[in-house]
Design a protein around this motif. Structure first.
Motif, PDB file in Angstrom:
ATOM      1  N   PHE A 312       0.859  -1.181   0.000  1.00 17.52           N
ATOM      2  CA  PHE A 312       0.000   0.000   0.000  1.00 17.52           C
ATOM      3  C   PHE A 312       0.899   1.236   0.000  1.00 17.52           C
ATOM      4  O   PHE A 312       1.370   1.660   1.057  1.00 17.52           O
ATOM      5  CB  PHE A 312      -0.933   0.016   1.221  1.00 17.52           C
ATOM      6  CG  PHE A 312      -1.865  -1.152   1.313  1.00 17.52           C
ATOM      7  CD1 PHE A 312      -3.003  -1.211   0.537  1.00 17.52           C
ATOM      8  CD2 PHE A 312      -1.592  -2.202   2.181  1.00 17.52           C
ATOM      9  CE1 PHE A 312      -3.861  -2.294   0.625  1.00 17.52           C
ATOM     10  CE2 PHE A 312      -2.445  -3.286   2.280  1.00 17.52           C
ATOM     11  CZ  PHE A 312      -3.581  -3.336   1.486  1.00 17.52           C
ATOM     12  N   TYR A 313       1.131   1.778  -1.154  1.00 10.56           N
ATOM     13  CA  TYR A 313       1.988   2.964  -1.262  1.00 10.56           C
ATOM     14  C   TYR A 313       1.188   4.197  -0.866  1.00 10.56           C
ATOM     15  O   TYR A 313       0.020   4.325  -1.241  1.00 10.56           O
ATOM     16  CB  TYR A 313       2.484   3.103  -2.700  1.00 10.56           C
ATOM     17  CG  TYR A 313       3.442   4.246  -2.900  1.00 10.56           C
ATOM     18  CD1 TYR A 313       4.787   4.100  -2.588  1.00 10.56           C
ATOM     19  CD2 TYR A 313       2.990   5.472  -3.385  1.00 10.56           C
ATOM     20  CE1 TYR A 313       5.663   5.151  -2.756  1.00 10.56           C
ATOM     21  CE2 TYR A 313       3.868   6.526  -3.549  1.00 10.56           C
ATOM     22  CZ  TYR A 313       5.193   6.365  -3.234  1.00 10.56           C
ATOM     23  OH  TYR A 313       6.062   7.408  -3.395  1.00 10.56           O
ATOM     24  N   PRO A 314       1.771   5.154  -0.097  1.00  6.38           N
ATOM     25  CA  PRO A 314       3.136   5.208   0.425  1.00  6.38           C
ATOM     26  C   PRO A 314       3.204   4.925   1.934  1.00  6.38           C
ATOM     27  O   PRO A 314       3.791   5.735   2.673  1.00  6.38           O
ATOM     28  CB  PRO A 314       3.517   6.652   0.131  1.00  6.38           C
ATOM     29  CG  PRO A 314       2.234   7.413   0.379  1.00  6.38           C
ATOM     30  CD  PRO A 314       1.103   6.473   0.070  1.00  6.38           C
ATOM     31  N   ILE A 315       2.606   3.847   2.382  1.00  8.88           N
ATOM     32  CA  ILE A 315       2.695   3.485   3.798  1.00  8.88           C
ATOM     33  C   ILE A 315       3.997   2.707   3.992  1.00  8.88           C
ATOM     34  O   ILE A 315       4.130   1.572   3.510  1.00  8.88           O
ATOM     35  CB  ILE A 315       1.480   2.642   4.218  1.00  8.88           C
ATOM     36  CG1 ILE A 315       0.191   3.417   3.936  1.00  8.88           C
ATOM     37  CG2 ILE A 315       1.573   2.274   5.695  1.00  8.88           C
ATOM     38  CD1 ILE A 315      -1.082   2.638   4.204  1.00  8.88           C
ATOM     39  N   PRO A 316       4.993   3.299   4.667  1.00  7.18           N
ATOM     40  CA  PRO A 316       6.353   2.745   4.675  1.00  7.18           C
ATOM     41  C   PRO A 316       6.465   1.293   5.127  1.00  7.18           C
ATOM     42  O   PRO A 316       7.209   0.515   4.524  1.00  7.18           O
ATOM     43  CB  PRO A 316       7.115   3.685   5.625  1.00  7.18           C
ATOM     44  CG  PRO A 316       6.382   4.985   5.539  1.00  7.18           C
ATOM     45  CD  PRO A 316       4.934   4.600   5.383  1.00  7.18           C
ATOM     46  N   PHE A 317       5.748   0.902   6.182  1.00 13.84           N
ATOM     47  CA  PHE A 317       5.947  -0.457   6.712  1.00 13.84           C
ATOM     48  C   PHE A 317       5.400  -1.534   5.773  1.00 13.84           C
ATOM     49  O   PHE A 317       5.641  -2.719   5.978  1.00 13.84           O
ATOM     50  CB  PHE A 317       5.348  -0.592   8.114  1.00 13.84           C
ATOM     51  CG  PHE A 317       3.854  -0.645   8.157  1.00 13.84           C
ATOM     52  CD1 PHE A 317       3.181  -1.848   7.978  1.00 13.84           C
ATOM     53  CD2 PHE A 317       3.109   0.512   8.393  1.00 13.84           C
ATOM     54  CE1 PHE A 317       1.791  -1.905   8.035  1.00 13.84           C
ATOM     55  CE2 PHE A 317       1.730   0.460   8.440  1.00 13.84           C
ATOM     56  CZ  PHE A 317       1.071  -0.748   8.264  1.00 13.84           C
ATOM     57  N   THR A 318       4.659  -1.137   4.744  1.00 10.01           N
ATOM     58  CA  THR A 318       4.150  -2.116   3.772  1.00 10.01           C
ATOM     59  C   THR A 318       5.092  -2.282   2.580  1.00 10.01           C
ATOM     60  O   THR A 318       4.765  -3.024   1.647  1.00 10.01           O
ATOM     61  CB  THR A 318       2.763  -1.705   3.252  1.00 10.01           C
ATOM     62  OG1 THR A 318       2.887  -0.560   2.386  1.00 10.01           O
ATOM     63  CG2 THR A 318       1.822  -1.392   4.395  1.00 10.01           C
ATOM     64  N   CYS A 319       6.233  -1.603   2.612  1.00 12.59           N
ATOM     65  CA  CYS A 319       7.135  -1.586   1.460  1.00 12.59           C
ATOM     66  C   CYS A 319       8.294  -2.577   1.628  1.00 12.59           C
ATOM     67  O   CYS A 319       8.760  -2.822   2.746  1.00 12.59           O
ATOM     68  CB  CYS A 319       7.700  -0.188   1.236  1.00 12.59           C
ATOM     69  SG  CYS A 319       6.426   1.054   0.905  1.00 12.59           S
ATOM     70  N   ILE A 320       8.741  -3.111   0.508  1.00  9.79           N
ATOM     71  CA  ILE A 320       9.888  -4.020   0.472  1.00  9.79           C
ATOM     72  C   ILE A 320      11.114  -3.228   0.038  1.00  9.79           C
ATOM     73  O   ILE A 320      11.051  -2.455  -0.928  1.00  9.79           O
ATOM     74  CB  ILE A 320       9.623  -5.186  -0.506  1.00  9.79           C
ATOM     75  CG1 ILE A 320       8.369  -5.956  -0.063  1.00  9.79           C
ATOM     76  CG2 ILE A 320      10.821  -6.124  -0.583  1.00  9.79           C
ATOM     77  CD1 ILE A 320       7.911  -6.994  -1.060  1.00  9.79           C
ATOM     78  N   HIS A 321      12.211  -3.392   0.728  1.00 12.27           N
ATOM     79  CA  HIS A 321      13.412  -2.603   0.456  1.00 12.27           C
ATOM     80  C   HIS A 321      13.893  -2.824  -0.976  1.00 12.27           C
ATOM     81  O   HIS A 321      13.809  -3.927  -1.510  1.00 12.27           O
ATOM     82  CB  HIS A 321      14.524  -2.972   1.441  1.00 12.27           C
ATOM     83  CG  HIS A 321      15.597  -1.937   1.521  1.00 12.27           C
ATOM     84  ND1 HIS A 321      16.635  -1.856   0.604  1.00 12.27           N
ATOM     85  CD2 HIS A 321      15.789  -0.928   2.406  1.00 12.27           C
ATOM     86  CE1 HIS A 321      17.423  -0.857   0.924  1.00 12.27           C
ATOM     87  NE2 HIS A 321      16.938  -0.265   2.023  1.00 12.27           N
ATOM     88  N   HIS A 322      14.420  -1.745  -1.603  1.00 12.00           N
ATOM     89  CA  HIS A 322      14.813  -1.853  -3.009  1.00 12.00           C
ATOM     90  C   HIS A 322      16.077  -2.690  -3.206  1.00 12.00           C
ATOM     91  O   HIS A 322      16.456  -2.971  -4.338  1.00 12.00           O
ATOM     92  CB  HIS A 322      14.955  -0.476  -3.659  1.00 12.00           C
ATOM     93  CG  HIS A 322      16.091   0.354  -3.137  1.00 12.00           C
ATOM     94  ND1 HIS A 322      16.027   1.038  -1.957  1.00 12.00           N
ATOM     95  CD2 HIS A 322      17.307   0.612  -3.661  1.00 12.00           C
ATOM     96  CE1 HIS A 322      17.158   1.690  -1.760  1.00 12.00           C
ATOM     97  NE2 HIS A 322      17.950   1.455  -2.768  1.00 12.00           N
TER      98      HIS A 322
END
Length: 606
Positions: A312-322
């Motif tokens: 769910f962008y841009p919710i940080p904790f839902t993101c996978i590191h690049h």
């Protein structure tokens, strides 16, 4: 002009027919022919088109050929289920025709809505010319916020018309919504249902009265209002299980705009008091619906991962590191964007203008680095500090107007209640009403702390919540039917007159003064190569870089408008580190640390 006017009306007609066709098909396949309201059939049809848009875009661009096939299938489905359609509008044909004419005339406008040429139209151009792009977020954050309405628009890029008709599709959604509540009002004999339906029509026609401003905001608001309606209906029809409808419309609103999650507390309390219905055998009657929603959810999350690297962008904790997904947006960029979006919903714009003594909101960067104003993150960390600026913008008047518009019908009707006559209410219903009231309160608190702007759920939770509670309250009293009908018809006439006047007066004035470039299609800003934008090659692909802002304020956002994708603001080019093409899929990578600085300098652009 006559030919254009004919094509304009033909586009709206065949689009509506196709949408109804998909709704009838879904009603048969998924809902077991349960839905008996043609307005709801249309709203369900949009959802089905949404599903197809996401599914197909994984494998192909949504070009003219694909879209034509999709549209034709909807028309064929309409013809197959034509008897069902006739049956559904039987008894409502005069109302149906009246509203068709009203909305067709009201939909003519020369202006595109505020965000259309900024990122709505560019996103549609992306859908129509490219398969899903891995790392699309690195071109622009605006393309990846998950406004589901834009994915729906992508399937209405059609021969001859191309993208000229897209701004009129919200009107079709609006039409189905009004028809839904009008039919519910006419069919029901129960005061609470009639009052809720009439109040919503009155509220919506008065509040959302300018079609030229319709973008991607009204659809999630409207689906949430339908959700509230089914909560009320479940209280008045105890023998019917509406749990699946509550789940359906909550999911629908969330995939249209993730901010609709503020309704989660209310949905939770509703499901809590209906746990027996969830555990009953009837739950499995709707198994196909739940499987369909599960598949949709998986596709929705997959699309987000592909385009942003986040669930769910841009919710940080839902993101996978690049480092793990090469195309994902760098975590620091995601966090910066999240903090900014959170802060502007809490009036950081008004804080920065006031405390930084700015001439306009775009001049924030210098006072921010000089520590004269707080950064978005610092502003958010001060917790309740933002309440000081809450009433600085137009939402203050919108909140007040919402209270007035929703309470006015309630007060008028309450005046005419029959004295000393009360309808007994069971203790079970009273208890359930308390739970729902608590759910509305918690959802309102969620709205205040998550996204306290009226267009991000405020209209639904405040306006819809008031109407729902008023409907519960009126259920205790008895009224004379003749007086009620006069009151209801009066409110319907007033709201329709106001809505028609606001829209038709603008259209007629623009037509008389020859402001249309191509009547009745809306005007587009013309973009000139090497003046408004330049072309740069990057790893074998052409990128269009917008170098001038559109309009009077040249410090404002640089809009791509109808420039062919891939298009982005020129300053944003630094965020495109590498582009690769593998098996006709494009992967865009961003590893440049200078991109974060561009984020900070251009909050309002990105």
């Amino acid at each position: 002009m006559i030919i254009n006017f004919f094509i304009f009306n033909l586009f709206i007609f065949i689009s509506s027919v196709s949408i109804i066709g998909y709704g009838l098909f879904t009603n048969k396949l998924i809902f077991n022919n349960e839905v008996m309201n043609i307005g709801e059939i249309g709203i369900i049809g949009f959802f089905n088109i949404f599903f197809l848009s996401i599914l197909l875009h994984f494998f192909t661009e949504l070009n003219l050929f694909i879209n034509s096939i999709i549209l034709i299938f909807g028309i064929v489905s309409f013809l197959v289920f034509f008897k069902k359609f006739v049956y559904q509008i039987n008894g409502f044909k005069s109302y149906f025709l009246f509203f068709v004419i009203l909305f067709l005339l009201s939909s003519i406008t020369l202006r595109t809505y505020a965000d259309y040429e900024w990122y709505h139209l560019p996103y549609v151009n992306y859908l129509n010319n490219f398969k899903i792009i891995f790392g699309l977020v690195n071109l622009s954050n605006n393309y990846t916020y998950g406004h589901g309405w834009l994915d729906i628009l992508g399937l209405f890029y059609l021969p001859i018309i191309e993208t000229r008709g897209l701004t009129h599709l919200p009107v079709v959604f609006y039409f189905f919504f009004i028809i839904f509540f009008l039919i519910e009002y006419l069919r029901s004999s129960k005061l609470a249902i009639k009052f809720f339906s009439l109040s919503v029509i009155f509220f919506v026609l008065i509040t959302f009265n300018r079609i030229k401003d319709f973008g991607a905001d009204i659809q999630p608001t409207f689906t949430l209002l339908i959700l509230l309606f089914y909560i009320l209906k479940s209280f008045t029809s105890h023998e019917v299980n509406y749990v699946h409808k509550i789940v359906y419309y909550f999911f629908y609103s969330c995939v249209l705009r993730i901010g609709s999650v503020i309704f989660l507390p209310l949905v939770f309390f509703y499901l809590l008091i209906n746990y027996q219905k969830i555990l009953s055998k009837k739950f499995f009657i709707n198994l196909k619906l739940y499987l369909f929603l599960s598949l949709f959810f998986i596709m929705f999350l997959t699309k987000n991962i592909f385009t942003t690297g986040c669930f769910f962008y841009p919710i940080p904790f839902t993101c996978i590191h690049h480092d793990m997904i090469t195309w994902s947006s760098p975590k620091e960029n995601v966090e910066e964007r999240y903090e900014f979006l959170s802060s502007i919903s809490k009036r950081w714009k008004f804080y920065s203008i006031q405390e930084g003594n700015l001439e306009n909101k775009y001049d924030y960067y210098k006072p921010m680095i000089e520590n004269k104003i707080l950064t978005p993150k610092e502003y958010n960390l001060k917790k309740f500090f933002w309440f000081k600026y809450f009433f600085k913008d137009g939402d203050t008047s919108r909140i007040i107007n919402t209270f007035i518009i929703t309470l006015f019908p309630f007060i008028i009707i309450l005046i005419f209640k029959e004295k000393n006559i009360k309808i007994p209410i069971s203790n079970n219903i009273k208890l359930n009403t308390y739970f729902i009231t608590i759910g509305i309160i918690f959802s309102s608190i969620s709205w205040i702390f998550m996204s306290p702007q009226m267009r991000y759920g405020g209209y639904a939770i405040i306006g819809g919540g008031i109407i729902l509670l008023n409907s519960f309250y009126l259920n205790k009293y008895s009224f004379k039917e003749k007086i009620l009908n006069i009151i209801f018809l009066s409110f319907l006439f007033i709201s329709l007159f106001y809505f028609s006047f606001k829209n038709l007066s603008y259209s007629i004035d623009d037509f008389i003064n020859e402001r249309f470039d191509s009547f009745p299609w809306p005007n587009y800003a013309k973009k000139i190569k090497n003046y408004d934008y330049i072309i740069r090659n990057k790893d074998g692909l052409k990128l269009k870089l917008v170098i001038r802002s559109t309009g009077m304020n040249q410090s404002g956002p640089r809009m791509c408008g109808n420039i062919n994708m891939l298009c982005l603001p020129s300053d944003r080019f630094i965020c495109v580190d590498e582009i690769r093409k593998i098996n006709n899929y494009i992967f865009i990578r961003n590893t440049n640390s200078q991109c974060l600085l561009q984020f900070q300098k251009n909050y309002w652009q990105h």
